[in-house]
Design a protein around this motif. Sequence first.
Motif, PDB file in Angstrom:
ATOM      1  N   TYR A   1       0.856  -0.413  -0.298  1.00  0.00           N
ATOM      2  CA  TYR A   1      -0.062   0.218  -0.028  1.00  0.00           C
ATOM      3  C   TYR A   1       1.674   1.596   0.227  1.00  0.00           C
ATOM      4  O   TYR A   1       0.814   2.625  -1.185  1.00  0.00           O
ATOM      5  CB  TYR A   1      -1.723   0.089   1.276  1.00  0.00           C
ATOM      6  CG  TYR A   1      -2.127   0.554   0.992  1.00  0.00           C
ATOM      7  CD1 TYR A   1      -3.071   0.528   0.488  1.00  0.00           C
ATOM      8  CD2 TYR A   1      -2.094   2.231   1.887  1.00  0.00           C
ATOM      9  CE1 TYR A   1      -4.494   1.733  -0.354  1.00  0.00           C
ATOM     10  CE2 TYR A   1      -2.827   2.927   1.390  1.00  0.00           C
ATOM     11  CZ  TYR A   1      -4.052   2.846   0.713  1.00  0.00           C
ATOM     12  OH  TYR A   1      -4.744   3.704   1.204  1.00  0.00           O
ATOM     13  N   VAL A   2       2.172   1.337   0.863  1.00  0.00           N
ATOM     14  CA  VAL A   2       2.843   2.460   0.897  1.00  0.00           C
ATOM     15  C   VAL A   2       3.621   2.632  -0.981  1.00  0.00           C
ATOM     16  O   VAL A   2       3.676   3.356  -1.017  1.00  0.00           O
ATOM     17  CB  VAL A   2       4.066   1.967   1.419  1.00  0.00           C
ATOM     18  CG1 VAL A   2       5.362   3.039   2.026  1.00  0.00           C
ATOM     19  CG2 VAL A   2       3.061   1.880   3.623  1.00  0.00           C
ATOM     20  N   VAL A   3       3.531   1.788  -1.134  1.00  0.00           N
ATOM     21  CA  VAL A   3       4.511   2.135  -2.444  1.00  0.00           C
ATOM     22  C   VAL A   3       4.188   2.770  -3.590  1.00  0.00           C
ATOM     23  O   VAL A   3       3.756   3.079  -4.189  1.00  0.00           O
ATOM     24  CB  VAL A   3       5.378   0.766  -3.095  1.00  0.00           C
ATOM     25  CG1 VAL A   3       6.485   0.507  -4.414  1.00  0.00           C
ATOM     26  CG2 VAL A   3       6.376   0.146  -2.020  1.00  0.00           C
TER      27      VAL A   3
ATOM     28  N   MET B   1       2.007  10.546  -6.361  1.00  0.00           N
ATOM     29  CA  MET B   1       3.313  11.557  -6.996  1.00  0.00           C
ATOM     30  C   MET B   1       3.567  11.186  -8.402  1.00  0.00           C
ATOM     31  O   MET B   1       5.113  11.719  -9.051  1.00  0.00           O
ATOM     32  CB  MET B   1       4.869  10.417  -6.742  1.00  0.00           C
ATOM     33  CG  MET B   1       5.569  10.944  -5.413  1.00  0.00           C
ATOM     34  SD  MET B   1       5.982  12.373  -4.678  1.00  0.00           S
ATOM     35  CE  MET B   1       5.065  12.517  -3.300  1.00  0.00           C
ATOM     36  N   GLN B   2       2.671  10.634  -9.188  1.00  0.00           N
ATOM     37  CA  GLN B   2       1.817  10.803 -11.072  1.00  0.00           C
ATOM     38  C   GLN B   2       3.402  10.316 -11.346  1.00  0.00           C
ATOM     39  O   GLN B   2       3.392  10.273 -11.986  1.00  0.00           O
ATOM     40  CB  GLN B   2       2.052  12.087 -10.853  1.00  0.00           C
ATOM     41  CG  GLN B   2       1.388  13.396 -10.328  1.00  0.00           C
ATOM     42  CD  GLN B   2      -0.156  13.254 -10.647  1.00  0.00           C
ATOM     43  OE1 GLN B   2      -0.655  12.915 -12.226  1.00  0.00           O
ATOM     44  NE2 GLN B   2      -0.811  13.166  -9.185  1.00  0.00           N
TER      45      GLN B   2
ATOM     46  N   PRO C   1      -0.065   1.776 -11.089  1.00  0.00           N
ATOM     47  CA  PRO C   1       0.775   2.509 -11.990  1.00  0.00           C
ATOM     48  C   PRO C   1       0.719   0.809 -13.820  1.00  0.00           C
ATOM     49  O   PRO C   1       0.326  -0.293 -12.931  1.00  0.00           O
ATOM     50  CB  PRO C   1       2.116   2.220 -11.400  1.00  0.00           C
ATOM     51  CG  PRO C   1       1.157   1.814 -10.133  1.00  0.00           C
ATOM     52  CD  PRO C   1       0.554   1.872  -9.491  1.00  0.00           C
ATOM     53  N   ASP C   2       1.563   1.509 -14.334  1.00  0.00           N
ATOM     54  CA  ASP C   2       0.789   0.964 -15.420  1.00  0.00           C
ATOM     55  C   ASP C   2       1.562  -0.934 -16.101  1.00  0.00           C
ATOM     56  O   ASP C   2       0.806  -1.430 -16.271  1.00  0.00           O
ATOM     57  CB  ASP C   2       0.903   1.827 -16.643  1.00  0.00           C
ATOM     58  CG  ASP C   2       0.326   2.950 -16.844  1.00  0.00           C
ATOM     59  OD1 ASP C   2      -0.962   2.832 -16.520  1.00  0.00           O
ATOM     60  OD2 ASP C   2       1.266   4.626 -17.251  1.00  0.00           O
ATOM     61  N   SER C   3       2.608  -0.205 -15.429  1.00  0.00           N
ATOM     62  CA  SER C   3       3.416  -1.799 -15.370  1.00  0.00           C
ATOM     63  C   SER C   3       2.507  -2.867 -14.202  1.00  0.00           C
ATOM     64  O   SER C   3       2.518  -4.052 -14.882  1.00  0.00           O
ATOM     65  CB  SER C   3       4.523  -2.238 -14.241  1.00  0.00           C
ATOM     66  OG  SER C   3       4.443  -1.406 -13.270  1.00  0.00           O
TER      67      SER C   3
END
Lengths: 332, 503
Positions: free
Chosen positions: A75-77, A84-85, A148-150
């Motif tokens: 969750y943090v990551v 941070m966009q 995130p996309d990845s």
Amino acid sequence: MKKLLKSNELVLVGIILILWVAFGLVNPNILSISNVFSITRASIVTATFALAAMLVMIVGGVDISFLAIGSFAMYVVVKYFVEMQLLGASMAVIFLAAIAVGIVLHLINWFFIDRLSLPIFIVTVGTQSLYKGYLLAFVGTSYITRLPDSLRALATRYVASVTDQNGITYNLHILVLVVAVMYVLVHLLLTYTTLGRHAYAIGADATAAKRAGINISKTRFLIFVIAGAIAGIAGMFHGTLNRTAVPADIVGGELAVIAAVFLGGGASKRARGSVLGTALGVFLLALISNNLILLGIPSYWQQAVTGTIIIIGIVLQSLRGATQLGKKGASS
Amino acid sequence: MKKIVELKNVVKTFSGAVALDGMNLTIYEREIRCLIGENGCGKSTMIKGISGYHKFDSGELIINGKHYQNITPREAMDEGIQVIYQDFALFPNMTVAENIMMIDSTTQNRRLVNWKKMKEEARRTLERIKFDIDVDKYVADLNVAEKQMVAISRAIAQEAKLLIMDEPTSALTNAEVEKLFDVVRELKKNGVSVLFVTHKLDEVIRVSDSITVMRNGKNVYESNENTLSKEDMIYYMTGKRLSEQRSEDVKREGVPVLEVRNYNLDGAFKNVNFSLYKGEILGISGLMGCGKDRLAKALFGIEPASSGEVLINGKPIGLIRRVQDALDHNIGYVPEDRLTEGLHMDHTIADNAIARIIKQLRGKYSLLSKEVVRDKQDETLSMVRITGLRRDNPVRTLSGGNQQKVVLVKWLAANPDILILNAPTVGVDVGAKSEIHDIVRDLAKRGVSTIVISDDIPEVVQVCQRVLIMENGEIASEHLVKDITIEQLEAMISGKNKMVDAQ
């Protein structure tokens, strides 16, 4: 390998085969390749966490905090990269960040256990609650649905697919292979490195290990680093497959994972955690919980069945131990 | 001869309590030195000091000619000093091969495990002590003697120059002890010295080249020969000449306190008849498996007899079917295995002492008053002398002899009329043994009738007034101890024929 199969692992394989055939007689779909794919996909997260729990069990204690660590790291990551966009960040960077968080959190456990000589179980009962509480209080409680996309790409990365007669496609998820590789690596670590053997020695008898000149602090430090890294990875797998980052949603499910490790021989005096056994234990429990639905068995029965299997498995292990004890008594 | 280890005037105290008080010891190359001393005389402290687990307060420690102020366990190992602990310190979840080579892998800082090479080296090590075992077996599956051999192999795999064995025979059968002695002699041939720590004097006579006796933290006797007699060993260990004391005979008249008639239990004993009088100490002896142990258990209702009758003070009560029956008739029983049957090891000495009578101490509303309990504990514990007694320490912290005294005290608290002692001094050192004998004699004078089940013939002769010899489950003969010698009794039990000839 021969040695391994002779023991508890063979019993597990037997139970799995019997159950599978029994289920298959009721509902032939259960025997299909597509069902195997779905069971393995459902086991990815549990299997990874089980590896982390098993490593700690080998050095001599039951860890209760691994799901909290994995949840926290994930969750943090995810929250950091999203806020941070950095949605385009590479998968490696994201996973390494989660691994780092997992290691730090598990090393906090190590500090209490090693430096203050506290029992693993008691420390991790405390830190489980602590990590979950800090996560919800200071990091956030909101669901993050835009990963995130990845990670979004990873969620649907398959290595094989099967289409059944109804035209529904079943896919073998790539993470199944990743988990398999992790299991092989941990097996090699435990079997062919001094670190791995020392971990078993400490778990069996810490005093004897000290007398044999083993550095207990250092060995446990390294084992906690590896277990923390694996817990971080497992947390990321969970978020990725869910396609949503939910804080601490899995915390509380530790006992099911620990049960799988116990079934795999983690509780037996002879093995204290074997990699193959753990994999079989995870698979067995997944087999039950996934297929009882297909058999039309009400969900409240699932827990009862799972519990029964766990008890049977552990009784079988201890019976084998008991016959050994009997032999010892007769000969001395 | 070359000296391997030399201790000069070594002192060690633990928060004020002196454990070693000017100890001297020299161990030469290729010798089997026996170190004897009573429990608590400082043997273990000294071993831990030599192997680096304790630091001596003062004195000199010289190993292979090198002076050490503060030796670490690693340095001791590097000097070739290996200790075989009583618990062997093996890893049950690992194979024989891995256990033997474990220290090797740590001292050489290897990172990877070569299983094939490990097994080969383990096999070679086992050959050196001529011990044949499958190196792939898990240690959890071995018996005590096999574990010991693995521990010894592990030690010599480290190129041990000195092997310290702490009470190595305490859990072995006679045949296994023989084998151990062979291995010890084999080690000596291979150039390894052995420090054999024991309190079994027969073993000392059989295995040692040289003897050191310890008492109260120092060496009171040291010799490079093995010429000390058993009596002298006892003298040096205890500081006392143990008299060949015997119990005064009693009058056997009137109604027996206990009479056993036609007691039978299939496969254990048959047709057992005897009487026990007030204040009498009756021995029951015989070879292993003669039925004496099961008779004792039957008399206390642990494993009841199948037929027969018991009379208490002339009143028939039938069979003793349960432990409660025995307790109701005020019979006490001190078991052979005090660890599992007699004591609550983790509870305090004081609590154990009143465990039998706790019910009687209940007051109003069945509650226990702290003062009443405490007074009774003190009163009970004052009945015997227990060295190093701290009433609130767990029983586990006491030596074997003192634990046995706590078991006795526990039964004495209940003021039994009849006391059955099953192998009362097994595993107890000589000093504590003679104290236990004194307690038993003292009880008899106070009117307690005692049955001592024992295969320790000197014990039977020193404590009892009358002895029954059992053979194949039957009472073969009965003797008054005042008419018989130890040798005659031993002959009757082991080689009966000789006695028949003599008669």
